[in-house]
Design a protein around this motif. Structure first.
Motif, short mmCIF file in Angstrom:
data_model
loop_
_atom_site.label_atom_id
_atom_site.label_comp_id
_atom_site.label_asym_id
_atom_site.label_seq_id
_atom_site.Cartn_x
_atom_site.Cartn_y
_atom_site.Cartn_z
N TYR A 75 0.84 -1.20 -0.08
CA TYR A 75 0.03 0.01 -0.01
C TYR A 75 0.87 1.06 -0.02
O TYR A 75 0.23 2.20 0.00
N ILE A 76 2.25 1.14 -0.17
CA ILE A 76 3.06 2.10 -0.04
C ILE A 76 2.76 3.31 -1.12
O ILE A 76 2.48 4.54 -0.80
N ASP A 77 2.75 2.84 -2.49
CA ASP A 77 2.22 3.72 -3.61
C ASP A 77 0.85 4.35 -3.38
O ASP A 77 0.63 5.44 -3.69
N ASP A 78 -0.15 3.62 -2.66
CA ASP A 78 -1.16 4.27 -2.46
C ASP A 78 -1.26 5.34 -1.59
O ASP A 78 -1.91 6.44 -1.67
N VAL A 79 -0.64 5.21 -0.45
CA VAL A 79 -0.17 6.29 0.57
C VAL A 79 0.25 7.43 -0.17
O VAL A 79 -0.29 8.75 0.08
N ILE A 80 1.39 7.33 -0.76
CA ILE A 80 2.06 8.39 -1.75
C ILE A 80 0.89 9.04 -2.80
O ILE A 80 1.06 10.31 -2.83
N ALA A 81 0.41 8.38 -3.32
CA ALA A 81 -0.65 8.82 -4.27
C ALA A 81 -1.74 9.61 -3.64
O ALA A 81 -2.20 10.72 -4.15
N VAL A 82 -2.13 9.24 -2.42
CA VAL A 82 -3.16 9.83 -1.73
C VAL A 82 -2.73 11.45 -1.38
O VAL A 82 -3.36 12.27 -1.30
#
Length: 419
Positions: free
Chosen positions: A42-49
């Motif tokens: 979920y790291i890229d999701d956090v960065i994208a958010v």
């Protein structure tokens, strides 16, 4: 060779951390250690958010956004609207599923716009100061492992044997992701190249990409160095020649793979997906079936009801438990989910990005920067035939870096005008 260490500010350090995390994310989310796999999933999701919040708040605060970037945003919003209309019309998936698909499909544009809006925080040497040193280090490590695995008993898995060698993947789950990481390396090394000090690292990155033996990745290397010869060595100045030769060269190198996927008389999952996507687009003309319905990662995770209607649940490699082929092409997903209107909107978006890339003069930003940006655009177009490309996990990092390169270019052009 002298290695210069740059003093890093807070912004450079934060970007360096995000950069390294995104480079290794796909490798670490495949880890056998469950806690590591869950965190990096979920790291890229956090960065994208974070990028999405920054873009939203900046637009509400009426922060400056260039006219060309506003056009890119508007055409993407049109693309999204076509997907939402199709989604609400057919209601194939619940909001919890299609909302996630909307977010996943928007990561690349959110990453790009966030970097463009925060351009005031980027100076002309931002990439050089933030990630050049760590990029060189990673290229050196990757190269050592790549040479070992290609010519000796491998440390890591070998995906398959193609052409004249082994298709290496190192610690990634697929050679495509190794190639994607090394393409980012090559892009950064090129735009930060000062009097040839990165050439050896650029060659090492190119060799690793070739050792993945992915046709589209090899096409990227050919286009990259072909543009280098045309622009840097032969000093050809016609931009139409650059674009035409790049597309022809990439098309020639990728043709065999394209023919295998779409023109072979034997069964091909990509050909089946494309034919069915066209049927869906025709059936639900002009909007398509909506988000998470066909071809994207979320349509696979939730196993879209359309797959049952098409009988995919009875086909090995396309069933719910063996869905290896269902997200194997961008245009299939684009056509089925967004319909004819969505495809037209996205083609216009690609043209806007190409126009944005080619608006810079080589005399202002330098040959390396110019052909690197053009190469990345050509690669994504070619890659979209056989993978999700713009919706792929690596797209967020690609477009963050592209946005920063545009920021740096603007600073360089501005300085040149003042001189």
């Amino acid at each position: 060779m002298k290695i210069r260490i740059y003093k890093k500010g807070r912004n450079e350090v934060l970007f360096e951390i995000a950069y390294v995390v995104l480079i290794f994310q796909i490798a670490l989310q495949s880890s056998s250690i469950q806690i590591i796999s869950k965190i990096f999933n979920y790291i890229d999701d956090v960065i994208a958010v974070c990028c999405l919040l920054y873009v939203t708040l900046s637009l509400l605060a009426k922060k400056k956004c260039e006219k060309s970037d506003r056009r890119i945003l508007y055409i993407y919003l049109l693309f999204v609207v076509t997907g939402i209309v199709g989604t609400l019309r057919l209601r194939i998936q619940p909001f919890s599923i299609w909302g996630l698909d909307l977010f996943t499909c928007s990561k690349f544009i959110v990453g790009y716009l966030s970097m463009r809006i925060c351009s005031s925080r980027v100076n002309k040497d931002f990439l050089k100061k933030s990630v050049l040193s760590v990029t060189r280090f990673m290229v050196l490590i990757y190269f050592v492992f790549a040479i070992h695995d290609e010519f000796m008993s491998p440390f890591f898995g070998i995906f398959d044997h193609r052409m004249f060698g082994k298709s290496i993947e190192l610690f990634y789950p697929h050679p495509t992701y190794l190639a994607a990481a090394c393409i980012v390396f090559l892009l950064i090394l090129a735009v930060t190249c000062d009097r040839g000090n990165n050439y050896i690292y650029m060659i090492m990155s190119s060799v690793i990409i070739i050792f993945t033996f992915r046709a589209k990745a090899i096409a990227f290397v050919a286009v990259f160095w072909g543009l280098y010869l045309m622009i840097e060595v032969w000093k050809i100045k016609n931009k139409l020649i650059y674009a035409t030769v790049s597309l022809l060269l990439a098309g020639y190198l990728a043709y065999d793979q394209f023919a295998t996927y779409f023109m072979s008389k034997t069964w091909s999952a990509r050909a089946v997906l494309f034919a069915d996507a066209a049927s869906i687009a025709k059936k639900y003309f002009p909007f398509g079936a909506g988000f998470a319905s066909f071809g994207t990662n979320m349509s696979v995770v939730s196993y879209s009801p359309i797959y049952y209607q098409l009988g995919y649940n009875q086909i090995d490699g396309m069933s719910k438990n063996t869905a290896a082929y269902l997200n194997d092409g961008f245009w299939q997903a684009c056509l089925a989910q967004f319909g004819v209107l969505g495809v037209v909107a996205f083609i216009i978006l690609i043209l806007f990005l190409l126009k944005k890339t080619m608006q810079y003069r080589i005399s202002d930003v330098g040959a390396m920067r110019y052909f690197s940006m053009l190469s990345l655009n050509v690669y994504l177009i070619i890659a979209s035939i056989g993978e999700l490309a713009y919706f792929a996990p690596y797209a967020l990092l690609y477009f963050i870096v592209l946005g920063i390169i545009f920021d740096e270019n603007d600073k360089i052009v501005s300085e040149n005008r003042r001189c």
